[in-house]
Structure formats: structure tokens, C-alpha cells
Write an enzyme that holds these catalytic residues in place. Structure first.
Site, PDB file in Angstrom:
ATOM      1  N   LYS A 119       0.721  -1.337  -0.304  1.00  0.00           N
ATOM      2  CA  LYS A 119      -0.038  -0.034  -0.264  1.00  0.00           C
ATOM      3  C   LYS A 119       1.470   1.338  -0.040  1.00  0.00           C
ATOM      4  CE  LYS A 119      -4.050  -2.120   1.354  1.00  0.00           C
ATOM      5  NZ  LYS A 119      -4.154  -3.476   2.516  1.00  0.00           N
TER       6      LYS A 119
HETATM    7  C1  LIG Z   1      -4.344  -4.295   1.753  1.00  0.00           C
HETATM    8  C2  LIG Z   1      -3.361  -6.179   1.587  1.00  0.00           C
HETATM    9  C3  LIG Z   1      -3.913  -6.497   0.122  1.00  0.00           C
HETATM   10  C4  LIG Z   1      -5.580  -6.714  -0.422  1.00  0.00           C
HETATM   11  O1  LIG Z   1      -5.461  -5.666  -1.569  1.00  0.00           O
HETATM   12  P1  LIG Z   1      -6.638  -4.924  -1.871  1.00  0.00           P
HETATM   13  O2  LIG Z   1      -6.277  -4.272  -3.078  1.00  0.00           O
HETATM   14  O3  LIG Z   1      -7.181  -5.247  -0.793  1.00  0.00           O
HETATM   15  O4  LIG Z   1      -7.189  -6.016  -2.962  1.00  0.00           O
HETATM   16  C5  LIG Z   1      -3.237  -8.227   0.081  1.00  0.00           C
HETATM   17  N1  LIG Z   1      -2.018  -8.188   0.879  1.00  0.00           N
HETATM   18  C6  LIG Z   1      -1.348  -7.124   1.642  1.00  0.00           C
HETATM   19  C7  LIG Z   1      -0.393  -7.284   2.583  1.00  0.00           C
HETATM   20  C8  LIG Z   1      -2.417  -5.679   2.190  1.00  0.00           C
HETATM   21  O5  LIG Z   1      -1.954  -4.676   2.849  1.00  0.00           O
END
Ligand SMILES: *Cc1c(COP(=O)(O)O)cnc(C)c1O
Length: 507
Positions: A119
Site C-alpha cells: 500500500k
Molecule cells: C491490502 C492488502 C491486500 C489486499 O489488497 P486489495 O487492494 O484490498 O485487494 C493483500 N495483501 C496485503 C498485505 C495487504 O495489505
């Protein structure tokens, strides 16, 4: 320049800047642009392009009202020196003892940013984009309060991006007791004069649904407007978070070209661990922009609502919620699916609005068979229960001497389940977090002795695998806890209002 409108109606349109500033459309829909895909990016020259080059092209195409200079400044601030890899998102081959048939997959490591989850790629960019959404006058008319619900990783990445950003406050809600110890400490030790961090008694879906209601609360908005404050979102419902994620699909392709694994024009597959459908949706945007993507493989954990939807066409959130060792994917309401439904129904706002209405009131909807068939042409799927996740962490280490976190492990398991499409020349697994965010689950899965303390688990893991914990995680051990608020779901709105008063001051 008014290229964005709601997934649920074309009645009101706005610029990309306005879409980023407000986060969510006034009717509760998500912002989309009909221009997406009308212009393609050329993939032939990708091998010569850096991450920043690619980011500049993608962002200019998708956010047309930002000037080239503004985009270049955002890209520079977001990625120059903030990631622990010159590639930003490096691609590594999974090398085996013996070469498997059909070539070995690649892993796209998305976790080298300041908070060790994918993210960061978007949340290092979003604050820079948001800072440039102000009106032409020098002083922005209002302050922005970012309100975010997190399943574990968005919260910290958003805090790191927005802490002490001028004219902005940030409030993060996380489901108390439903994130890993390291994830919780990352948030509760956050410094910054403009930050609030609060546990919620409930799960992520409860918190996210309440945040959406807070955004839709007209009376609250009016009271805040009197104080010169507007609310916005750092969740992946914000286009400013989605667009930066499109970049790394192209960057992966560029690295495949440079490695000689593919030639320009070859089709590839991506396998994406998924919760809110943001990451994998960005892959679909890349495909619409001309990237040769044969299939996007959606990997879920035990909360496999997306698997059921993609195989049957029925989305049903009325089911048990499981708290798993992949907390960031413990989600039953996948917000960004709404954008996928919009594009694959050729922009049928009425259909999307009625499906979302059914989801809100009946907890369930079913898409027409023809739409399901179109969706299945693009998206394959699979899921892993917790035993399978643990086994995947173990076998990836045994077979490739490569350590993965529980989210990435869902994808690793699913890659083994879903046969490769013959036309695809390479398979890329997106790795969404550092294993050191989940040291206990990973150490257990590797059959190591697991001490009671998570930081001791990090040491055990490091010693056994010869890898090094990211310094920002190892040093959490000494950091002071600064936030200990906890509220019920019903208390979230007044918590936000209070935070606006406390953190954004008097005007
Ligand atoms: C947020 C997250 C996901 C999922 O991502 P999305 O965009 O919500 O589908 C998968 N793995 C990790 C480690 C995350 O932080």
C-alpha cells in the site's frame, strides 16, 4: 477535463483533482473515467524505461488535469529515496532446485516502502496528489481530514504518507484484536501532530461501512464545512490510490523484458492476493491501457466471497467472517468490485446502482450470465484456507529458499491450483507484504520454535532463513505507544468530528 463521474450515475462529472479530493462520489458510487482505455501505452519501449518514467506516463494518461510538471514532482517526491530498492518494485525469479516444467514464476516485491506493505506504493503518492488539488488561489480554502478504515496495512501506510502533511489531518480506524501485533504497533506508535488512531469493536467491514456512512452524512459535512474542514478517503475507493498501482504492472513487464523472459507483445499472467479488489483492479486498468495481460488470477483467503462470485455470479456477503493469519484480506465487502462491474458492463450505471442497492439492503446480488462470462474471460480465481496458507509458506521456502508472508502465500497456493494459460509467456505473483509483518505465522509455518514475543519471532526467522527484518519493523520494539483509543462502531462519527476539532485547530 471533467473526465470522472460516479459508477452509479453520469449526472454529475468532475475533474481527476476533484475526484481525488473528495474520495467518493456524492451518491455513494466510486469515481470512474470513460476515457480509460481509449488511449493505449506503447509497450515496445518499456524495457528502457525506469519506474519513474512509467509512472509519469501512466499518471498523465489517467489524471489529465494535472500538469506534466505536477505529475513529475509527485513521482519524484513519492519514489525518489523512499523505497529500499532502486526498482521501487523489484521482480525476482523463483528459482528451484530443479527447473520445473513450463518455467518458474516471478515474484513482484511490492513491499520495499516505508511500512513494508504494497500500500506504500499508492500511499506515498496520494498525499502528493492531494496536496495539488487546491483551487488556483494560493491558500487552500479548506483543510482535509482523511478518514480511513484499515484491515491492517492501509492504516500505517496512510499514516506514513499523511503525517504532518500541511492542511491535512488523518484518522485511522482498525478492527481491535483483528490485526497482527506488528501491524497494531505500527499504527499505535505513529507520531505526528495531525494523526488519530483508534481501535473499533467490530471487523473491517463494520468499520469500512461506517466510514462510508460518515462520508454520506450531510449534516456532519455541513457542521465541518462551517469550520473549514472537508472529509476525504485514503482507502482504495479513492482513484488517487488506484492509479499509482497501475504503474507496477507495467514496471513488472519492463523487468520481464530486461530479463529476457519475454518479448514485447507477449502475454503474461498476474496472480494477485485480494481483499478490497483494489490491487487486482489496477491490473485490469493496465490491461485496458494496452498491457498484454492474458489473465488476472484473483487469490482469496478463507473469506472467499470473491471466489464464489467469480465462479457463480452470485455475490453474497451473508456468511461467516473469519479472522485469519492474512488479516488484510479478511474482507467480505470488496468495494472496488463496483468499478470492475462498471467497466465490464460497458458503463451501465443503472445496473451497477441496482446491484449495489441490492448488496446494501439484501446483502446479495447476482449478475446477468452474459456479464459473468465477460468477467471470467479476464479474471480467474482460487483461494486458500489457513492450513493451505501455512503449507504454501513452507513449500515456497523448501522449493525456492524464498520466504513469503501469509497474503502472498494465498497467491502462491492459488498459482499451484490454477493451470497456466498456454498463451501466457510468464506468470507473476504479486507479493504484498514483508514476511516480517507477520513473523509469528511465518515462523510457525516454517516449523521453527516460536517464542511468545513477536520481535523474538523476527529474530528466529532471520536466523533460520538468512534474511533481515526491515529496520522500521525491528525498531518498533522500542517505540512508545501513543494511541490507545477504542470505540464502538456507533462512536466512530463523533470520534471523527472530535478529531477534526482537535487536530485541525480553530480557523
Ligand atoms: C491490502 C492488502 C491486500 C489486499 O489488497 P486489495 O487492494 O484490498 O485487494 C493483500 N495483501 C496485503 C498485505 C495487504 O495489505
Amino acid at each position: 477535463m471533467n473526465s470522472y463521474h460516479s459508477t452509479r450515475s453520469r449526472a454529475v462529472s468532475c475533474t481527476a483533482k476533484e475526484a481525488i479530493r473528495t474520495g467518493i462520489a456524492p451518491d455513494g458510487g466510486l469515481f470512474v473515467s470513460d476515457a480509460l482505455g481509449s488511449e493505449k501505452l506503447d509497450v515496445t519501449g518499456l524495457a528502457e524505461q525506469s519506474y519513474a518514467d512509467i509512472a509519469n506516463s501512466v499518471l498523465q494518461l489517467l489524471l489529465p488535469d494535472y500538469t506534466a510538471d505536477e505529475i513529475a514532482a509527485c513521482v519524484h517526491e513519492a519514489y525518489d529515496g523512499t523505497f529500499a530498492s532502486a526498482e521501487v518494485t523489484p521482480l525476482v525469479p523463483l528459482v528451484g532446485h530443479e527447473a520445473d516444467e513450463g518455467g518458474q514464476p516471478f515474484v513482484l516485491e511490492l513491499f520495499h516502502g516505508p511500512t513494508s506493505a504494497f500500500k506504500d506504493v499508492a500511499l506515498q503518492m496520494l498525499p502528493r496528489l492531494m496536496a495539488r488539488t487546491g483551487s488556483a488561489s494560493d491558500t487552500p480554502a479548506e483543510s482535509i481530514m482523511i478518514v480511513t478504515a484499515t484491515s491492517g496495512d492501509t492504516g500505517k501506510a496512510a499514516l506514513a504518507g499523511f503525517a504532518d502533511a500541511a492542511g491535512t489531518g488523518i484518522t485511522v480506524f482498525y478492527p481491535e484484536g483483528k490485526v497482527s501485533r506488528v501491524q497494531e504497533l505500527q499504527m499505535t506508535t505513529q507520531t505526528g501532530g495531525n494523526v488519530s488512531v483508534c481501535g473499533v469493536r467490530g471487523n473491517f467491514d463494520d468499520a469500512q461501512s461506517t466510514v462510508k456512512r460518515i462520508f454520506a452524512d450531510r449534516e456532519l459535512a455541513e457542521r465541518l464545512a462551517e469550520r473549514g474542514v472537508v472529509l476525504s478517503s485514503a482507502n482504495s475507493i479513492n482513484v488517487g490510490r488506484l492509479v499509482p498501482q497501475v504503474v507496477y504492472y507495467f514496471a513488472a513487464y519492463a523487468q520481464l523484458l530486461r530479463a529476457g523472459a519475454i518479448e514485447a507483445g507477449d502475454e503474461v499472467e498476474f496472480c494477485v492476493p485480494t481483499g478490497n479488489f483494489g490491487d487486482v483492479l489496477a491490473g485490469y486498468y493496465a490491461k485496458l491501457l494496452g498491457l498484454p495481460v492474458e489473465k488476472l488470477i484473483v487469490a482469496s483467503d478463507k473469506n472467499n466471497v470473491l471466489y464464489d462470485f467469480l465462479t457463480t455470479g452470485v455475490y453474497d456477503r451473508k456468511r461467516p467472517f473469519f479472522t485469519t493469519i492474512s488479516p488484510s484480506m479478511d474482507i467480505l465487502i470488496s468495494s472496488n468490485l463496483e468499478r470492475m462491474l462498471y467497466y465490464l458492463s460497458d458503463g451501465d450505471c443503472e445496473l451497477v446502482a441496482s446491484l449495489m442497492e441490492q448488496l446494501a439492503h439484501e446483502g446479495r446480488y447476482e449478475v446477468p450470465a452474459e456479464l459473468l462470462a465477460r468477467i471470467q474471460e479476464v479474471f480467474a480465481c482460487g483461494w486458500a484456507d489457513e492450513d493451505e496458507v501455512r503449507a504454501a509458506i513452507g513449500s515456497c521456502w523448501r522449493d525456492h529458499r524464498y520466504v513469503i508472508d501469509p497474503h502472498t502465500a494465498c497467491g502462491y497456493h492459488v498459482l499451484g491450483q490454477v493451470p497456466a494459460v498456454p498463451a501466457a509467456r510468464a506468470r507473476v505473483l504479486l507479493s504484498t507484504a514483508s514476511p516480517y509483518k507477520f513473523p509469528r505465522a511465518v515462523a510457525e509455518s516454517l516449523g521453527l520454535d516460536v517464542p511468545a514475543d513477536d520481535f523474538a519471532c523476527m529474530e528466529v526467522l532471520a536466523k533460520a532463513t538468512g534474511t533481515t527484518p526491515p529496520v522500521q519493523l525491528a525498531t518498533l520494539r522500542q517505540a512508545a505507544v501513543l494511541h490507545d483509543d477504542v470505540v464502538d462502531v456507533d462512536g466512530m462519527a463523533s470520534y471523527v468530528e472530535h478529531a477534526c476539532h482537535a487536530k485541525l485547530g480553530q480557523r
